[in-house]
Design a protein around this motif. Sequence first.
Motif, PDB file in Angstrom:
ATOM      1  N   THR A  19       0.839  -1.203   0.000  1.00  0.00           N
ATOM      2  CA  THR A  19       0.000   0.000   0.000  1.00  0.00           C
ATOM      3  C   THR A  19       0.871   1.249   0.000  1.00  0.00           C
ATOM      4  O   THR A  19       0.591   2.210  -0.725  1.00  0.00           O
ATOM      5  N   TYR A  22       2.624   1.285  -3.678  1.00  0.00           N
ATOM      6  CA  TYR A  22       1.820   1.390  -4.902  1.00  0.00           C
ATOM      7  C   TYR A  22       0.501   2.139  -4.736  1.00  0.00           C
ATOM      8  O   TYR A  22      -0.207   2.338  -5.710  1.00  0.00           O
ATOM      9  N   ASP A  25      -5.434   2.472  -3.753  1.00  0.00           N
ATOM     10  CA  ASP A  25      -6.344   2.047  -4.817  1.00  0.00           C
ATOM     11  C   ASP A  25      -5.827   0.820  -5.555  1.00  0.00           C
ATOM     12  O   ASP A  25      -6.584  -0.114  -5.821  1.00  0.00           O
ATOM     13  N   ASN A  26      -4.533   0.815  -5.889  1.00  0.00           N
ATOM     14  CA  ASN A  26      -3.955  -0.326  -6.606  1.00  0.00           C
ATOM     15  C   ASN A  26      -3.980  -1.591  -5.758  1.00  0.00           C
ATOM     16  O   ASN A  26      -4.276  -2.677  -6.252  1.00  0.00           O
ATOM     17  N   LEU A  29      -7.527  -2.927  -5.425  1.00  0.00           N
ATOM     18  CA  LEU A  29      -7.921  -3.599  -6.662  1.00  0.00           C
ATOM     19  C   LEU A  29      -7.351  -5.018  -6.707  1.00  0.00           C
ATOM     20  O   LEU A  29      -8.049  -5.979  -7.049  1.00  0.00           O
ATOM     21  N   LYS A  30      -6.083  -5.164  -6.328  1.00  0.00           N
ATOM     22  CA  LYS A  30      -5.465  -6.490  -6.293  1.00  0.00           C
ATOM     23  C   LYS A  30      -6.132  -7.363  -5.235  1.00  0.00           C
ATOM     24  O   LYS A  30      -6.384  -8.549  -5.462  1.00  0.00           O
TER      25      LYS A  30
END
Length: 130
Positions: A19, A22, A25-26, A29-30
């Motif tokens: 977190t 990256y 949000d990314n 999503l993962k």
Amino acid sequence: FDLNEKYTALFLKDIDKYTQLYGRDNVELKLKFVLNSKLQDAIKDKSESKLNDLLTTTDKYVKEDPEGKKIYYRITYLGETKQWNKQAEAIEDYVKKNNYKNISFLNGLCWKYKLLNFKEKFKTSTFFPV
């Protein structure tokens, strides 16, 4: 991208680090992809223990509305494994606890059962009156 079991465990173990690197949000999503993969595995194997593992993982890693996501996973699992009466009970519990909070989800379920004409499946349901 898909991860095998080993790398999924590593991702979850270091989720806070990812977190920071990256962005939230990314990583969310993962995480959503990981959880949906676990749901599909549970459905494919008709495995309550895999569903329970998914629910535990959801409790541990989902920050926003984990209870709502767990209910969604359970309702989806029960429907996809054709456990209609258990699914109707889970939907009724959801409605009692959330007072139609996610009406579009419920509307979709109602239309599904109307189109599939599952009246005989819900003899004990108050949510799906026959």
